[in-house]
Enzyme design. Structure first.
Site, PDB file in Angstrom:
ATOM      1  N   ASP A  50      -6.718  -2.269  -7.427  1.00 20.61           N
ATOM      2  CA  ASP A  50      -7.258  -2.901  -6.228  1.00 20.61           C
ATOM      3  C   ASP A  50      -7.573  -4.352  -6.536  1.00 20.61           C
ATOM      4  OD1 ASP A  50      -8.219  -1.967  -3.393  1.00 20.61           O
ATOM      5  OD2 ASP A  50      -9.638  -3.477  -4.082  1.00 20.61           O
ATOM      6  N   ARG A  92       0.827  -1.225   0.000  1.00 25.54           N
ATOM      7  CA  ARG A  92       0.000   0.000   0.000  1.00 25.54           C
ATOM      8  C   ARG A  92       0.854   1.264   0.000  1.00 25.54           C
ATOM      9  NH1 ARG A  92      -5.404  -0.401   2.010  1.00 25.54           N
ATOM     10  NH2 ARG A  92      -6.273  -2.180   0.945  1.00 25.54           N
ATOM     11  N   ARG A  96      -2.919   7.018   0.939  1.00 29.28           N
ATOM     12  CA  ARG A  96      -3.348   8.243   1.601  1.00 29.28           C
ATOM     13  C   ARG A  96      -2.358   8.869   2.573  1.00 29.28           C
ATOM     14  NH1 ARG A  96      -8.975   5.801   3.253  1.00 29.28           N
ATOM     15  NH2 ARG A  96      -7.500   4.109   3.488  1.00 29.28           N
ATOM     16  N   ARG A 116      -6.203  12.356  -5.515  1.00 35.29           N
ATOM     17  CA  ARG A 116      -7.485  11.756  -5.138  1.00 35.29           C
ATOM     18  C   ARG A 116      -8.569  12.807  -4.953  1.00 35.29           C
ATOM     19  NH1 ARG A 116     -10.855   9.727  -4.044  1.00 35.29           N
ATOM     20  NH2 ARG A 116     -11.147   8.213  -2.388  1.00 35.29           N
ATOM     21  N   TYR A 149     -15.017 -11.247   0.076  1.00 40.05           N
ATOM     22  CA  TYR A 149     -15.680  -9.951  -0.161  1.00 40.05           C
ATOM     23  C   TYR A 149     -16.944 -10.104  -1.001  1.00 40.05           C
ATOM     24  CZ  TYR A 149     -11.785  -7.263   1.769  1.00 40.05           C
ATOM     25  OH  TYR A 149     -10.861  -6.721   2.613  1.00 40.05           O
TER      26      TYR A 149
END
Ligand code: CP3
Length: 347
Positions: free
Chosen positions: A77, A28, A32, A41, A154
């Site tokens: 992703d 990752r 962010r 973003r 998921y």
């Protein structure tokens, strides 16, 4: 297709060649915690960012320039596969992660999933080739996908969960339907990973974030078996691309040598010394600093990183990394301190 990064630090280390220092990247790493990522973003939503090769390439390269990592992992992703198979995916700002508002809850829904969806993922292949073009050989590019079990978790649960109880009760009560879903996913994943390698990815990582969800025996049946189908098929199609399997939360590495992976990501909760002992010498290890260490101080980070590196014997193919994704609240200087500590480590 010849791997154009054979001489990079990452690929040399993965082959077990003697290297001047360990290569380092962070799971990752594009994300962010970087103000430069947040700036981009702010102009576009997450999925459009993934689908716009120019922007995806830009954020993919940010951590190479800003924190000095030795590899770029393509910005995307794991959930783009179920999305390409026809599931509606929602990634909303600050609402507890991505979700599928219409999760799989019946055998019919599984049957309805679309197959041979590789061409719908052209935007990922284009992002990889654009990233390669911009990098001009500076560092290798890592491609990735979610393992069948983790994707299925998921797709059935509909969202992240502590227990994944809906998913688990589906596995336990409808094993045949579950295997049907896992096989369907495996087929798509094989094409997808080969497509990423053809687009220029130099290493592939299969994320099995929810490997620790099941009892060991069920994990072997529902998790390992299908991960192995994917890893072995990719290995057969492209023998010279390193493939790393990251099974978070597993309790044993029994049988892992036969999976078809060339190495394993070790999660932060696992003792690296034990992993080194249990995984046969020729396989690469990657990891496994606790991402929470990056929330402390540069001094602390350096010390913990040195301790981690000291656990790896000379000759073991090894890639320094975190033991899971970097936290969004990590100060950028702390991420740099981690990378720098790896670069400056001397035995
Ligand atoms: O490593 C990288 O820098 C490449 C990009 C990458 C992302 N997701 C971008 C992302 C990778 C490799 C992933 C993998 C992924 N995605 C996994 C496996 C690894 C792991 O962390 O266990 C999983 C389980 C997912 C599913 C997913 N996507 C979750 C749970 C979330 C929410 C987490 C969060 O921090 O909000 C996402 C969204 C996501 N994927 C973000 C990023 C940068 C945050 C979205 C945003 O910018 O708003």
């Amino acid at each position: 297709m010849p791997n154009d990064q054979q001489h990079s630090l990452l690929l040399r280390a993965l082959r077990g060649e003697s290297v001047e220092r360990s290569p380092v990247w962070m799971m990752r790493q594009a994300g962010r915690y970087l103000p430069e990522y947040r700036a981009i973003r702010a102009t576009t939503n997450f999925l459009s960012l993934c689908r716009t090769p120019d922007l995806a390439a830009e954020v993919t390269i940010q951590p190479v320039d800003i924190v000095g990592v030795d590899a770029a992992i393509i910005f995307s992703d794991i959930l783009v596969i179920p999305e390409a198979m026809g599931m509606y995916l929602v990634v909303e700002e600050g609402k507890g992660g991505p979700r599928f508002p219409e999760p799989l809850r019946s055998v019919e829904a599984i049957t309805r999933l679309q197959s041979e969806v590789s061409n719908r993922l052209d935007y990922v292949y284009n992002a990889i080739s654009e990233t390669k073009r911009r990098l001009q050989g500076r560092v290798p590019v890592i491609g990735f996908a979610g393992a069948p079990l983790t994707l299925a978790a998921y797709m059935v649960e509909g969202h992240g969960s502590k227990t994944f109880n809906t998913f688990k009760s589906f596995l336990f009560s409808e094993p045949e339907a579950a295997h049907q879903l896992l096989e369907k996913l495996s087929k798509e994943l094989i094409e997808y990973l080969i497509g990423q390698a053809k687009a220029g990815a130099n290493m592939l990582q299969l994320f099995d974030t929810w490997a620790g969800l099941l009892p060991e025996e069920e994990y072997r049946t529902f998790g390992l078996r299908h991960a192995s189908t994917v890893l072995s098929a990719v290995r057969e199609a492209i023998p010279d691309i390193p493939t790393l399997y990251f099974p978070k939360g597993v309790r044993s590495y029994d049988g892992f040598a036969a999976l078809g992976a060339s190495g394993f990501g070790i999660d932060w909760a696992t003792d690296l010394t034990r992993a080194n002992r249990e995984i046969p010498a020729g396989f690469a290890l990657q990891g496994n600093l606790d991402p929470a260490i990056l929330l402390t101080s540069p001094e602390n980070i350096r010390e913990s990183t040195e301790q981690m590196l000291s656990k790896i014997p000379v000759g073991r193919p090894y890639v320094a990394n975190l033991g899971h994704g970097i936290d969004k609240d990590t100060p950028v200087d702390n991420a740099r301190a981690f990378v720098q500590a790896v670069k400056e480590f001397h035995r």
